[in-house]
Design an enzyme around this catalytic site. Sequence first.
Site, PDB file in Angstrom:
ATOM      1  N   LYS A  22     -30.558  67.359  63.325  1.00 17.10           N
ATOM      2  CA  LYS A  22     -29.548  68.328  62.883  1.00 17.10           C
ATOM      3  C   LYS A  22     -30.243  69.472  62.128  1.00 17.10           C
ATOM      4  O   LYS A  22     -31.429  69.364  61.792  1.00 17.10           O
ATOM      5  CB  LYS A  22     -28.528  67.630  61.975  1.00 17.10           C
ATOM      6  CG  LYS A  22     -29.132  67.030  60.709  1.00 17.10           C
ATOM      7  CD  LYS A  22     -28.155  66.135  59.956  1.00 17.10           C
ATOM      8  CE  LYS A  22     -28.832  65.466  58.778  1.00 17.10           C
ATOM      9  NZ  LYS A  22     -27.965  64.491  58.108  1.00 17.10           N
TER      10      LYS A  22
ATOM     11  N   TYR B 208     -38.892  91.237  39.126  1.00 12.65           N
ATOM     12  CA  TYR B 208     -37.544  91.528  38.621  1.00 12.65           C
ATOM     13  C   TYR B 208     -37.287  90.781  37.322  1.00 12.65           C
ATOM     14  O   TYR B 208     -37.694  89.633  37.159  1.00 12.65           O
ATOM     15  CB  TYR B 208     -36.497  91.094  39.642  1.00 12.65           C
ATOM     16  CG  TYR B 208     -36.434  91.978  40.862  1.00 12.65           C
ATOM     17  CD1 TYR B 208     -36.012  93.300  40.764  1.00 12.65           C
ATOM     18  CD2 TYR B 208     -36.785  91.475  42.108  1.00 12.65           C
ATOM     19  CE1 TYR B 208     -35.943  94.099  41.897  1.00 12.65           C
ATOM     20  CE2 TYR B 208     -36.711  92.268  43.249  1.00 12.65           C
ATOM     21  CZ  TYR B 208     -36.292  93.585  43.133  1.00 12.65           C
ATOM     22  OH  TYR B 208     -36.223  94.368  44.242  1.00 12.65           O
TER      23      TYR B 208
HETATM   24  C1  LIG Z   1     -28.884  63.363  57.883  1.00 14.78           C
HETATM   25  C2  LIG Z   1     -28.485  61.961  58.116  1.00 14.78           C
HETATM   26  C3  LIG Z   1     -29.446  60.959  58.318  1.00 14.78           C
HETATM   27  C4  LIG Z   1     -30.925  61.214  58.152  1.00 14.78           C
HETATM   28  O1  LIG Z   1     -31.258  61.120  56.788  1.00 14.78           O
HETATM   29  P1  LIG Z   1     -32.799  61.255  56.291  1.00 14.78           P
HETATM   30  O2  LIG Z   1     -32.710  61.002  54.832  1.00 14.78           O
HETATM   31  O3  LIG Z   1     -33.210  62.641  56.613  1.00 14.78           O
HETATM   32  O4  LIG Z   1     -33.567  60.239  57.030  1.00 14.78           O
HETATM   33  C5  LIG Z   1     -29.017  59.694  58.642  1.00 14.78           C
HETATM   34  N1  LIG Z   1     -27.687  59.414  58.746  1.00 14.78           N
HETATM   35  C6  LIG Z   1     -26.736  60.342  58.519  1.00 14.78           C
HETATM   36  C7  LIG Z   1     -25.302  59.961  58.629  1.00 14.78           C
HETATM   37  C8  LIG Z   1     -27.100  61.637  58.205  1.00 14.78           C
HETATM   38  O5  LIG Z   1     -26.143  62.546  57.969  1.00 14.78           O
END
Ligand SMILES: *Cc1c(COP(=O)(O)O)cnc(C)c1O
Length: 358
Positions: free
Chosen positions: A35, A252
């Site tokens: 994702k 800044y």
């Molecule tokens: C993003 C996500 C993961 C992966 O988590 P990591 O900590 O990056 O391994 C697993 N399960 C769900 C439901 C997620 O949203």
Amino acid sequence: MSRPIQAIIDHAALRHNFAVARNHSGEAKLFAVVKANGYGHGLLRVANALSEADGFAVLTGEEALQLRDAGFDQPILLLEGFFSADELPLIAEYRLTPVIHTIEQVDSLLRSGLPMRLPIFLKCNTGMNRLGFGERAFAGALAALQRSPQIGSITLMTHFANADEAAGIAAQLRVFNDVTNGAELPVSLANSAALLRFPEARGDVVRAGILLYGACSYGETGPCDLGLKPAMTLQSRIIAIQMLKIGDQVGYGGDFIARRKMRIGVVACGYADGYPRHAPSGTPVAIDGQKSETVGRVSMDMLCVDLTHLPQAGIGSPVVLWGADPLVTEVAASAGTNAYELLCALAARVPVIEHGAR
Ligand SMILES: *Cc1c(COP(=O)(O)O)cnc(C)c1O
């Protein structure tokens, strides 16, 4: 000459980290969580590097379609399921696997008249109180889905809130076992931290994200302790030098004031590239492979670093913002955030160079 900032994505590191995850996964299937544009590394780039994954997990139908259209045949998990019933025909056509977490989704599925049996993950809320059916509603939802001709395989799923914290997963695992007790179905529990820390949470399908990218989400443990390799290096160069006398300010707001004579370098990297604006003076960087730190506020397109102790450094000197050293987790800690946010925030304007693609 082009602006010298680049993100280097190392396919060999992605493959190496995947192998580490495999070693920890035992017999469980290993889904790669890609994702947020593969946590900033590029959706298709990561999928190509990790084409051995047993499945992929994404957020949206668009991401899933990109994977299918690129020829990936594995299960593709939609982590928030579908957002409206009119997505269901496409989900069926592309053989996607939605996470089902509301009664509204169950109703839509039962009324969908889909021409096939859809595989689903049924999500149980075991204490995070984000997505999933609570103790009372879970059994009813499961029974309705099991009776439905619209539904194929069902995997029971939960997500841990504290897998990377001292609290761990024990309380949530107990709730999960109570709620799903007796359902002889495959289960999917572990994210990266749970996979690495709690072998009892392997289940049948592991959902590994951050570890594939070579960052560790918990504690003091750096990636090297676990044998992980950072898959992204954000690097740029010095584009200007300034000599400061005592009392001079930088950037800044003037929150940095020189207390000694200093030589500083201006780096072509700012918050519009994805570098955290909240990183305070003193955030680690590497210049010519030597440790240094940021000075003053991060601007949109530039930040400043201390070169006082690096007389050899000048215009054109290479600067690593994060990678093998400093680690993205170290920069994140300094900026009061986590590696996830920094990796995902890599801006589209940063050119990407790939190493080790096959
Ligand atoms: C993003 C996500 C993961 C992966 O988590 P990591 O900590 O990056 O391994 C697993 N399960 C769900 C439901 C997620 O949203």
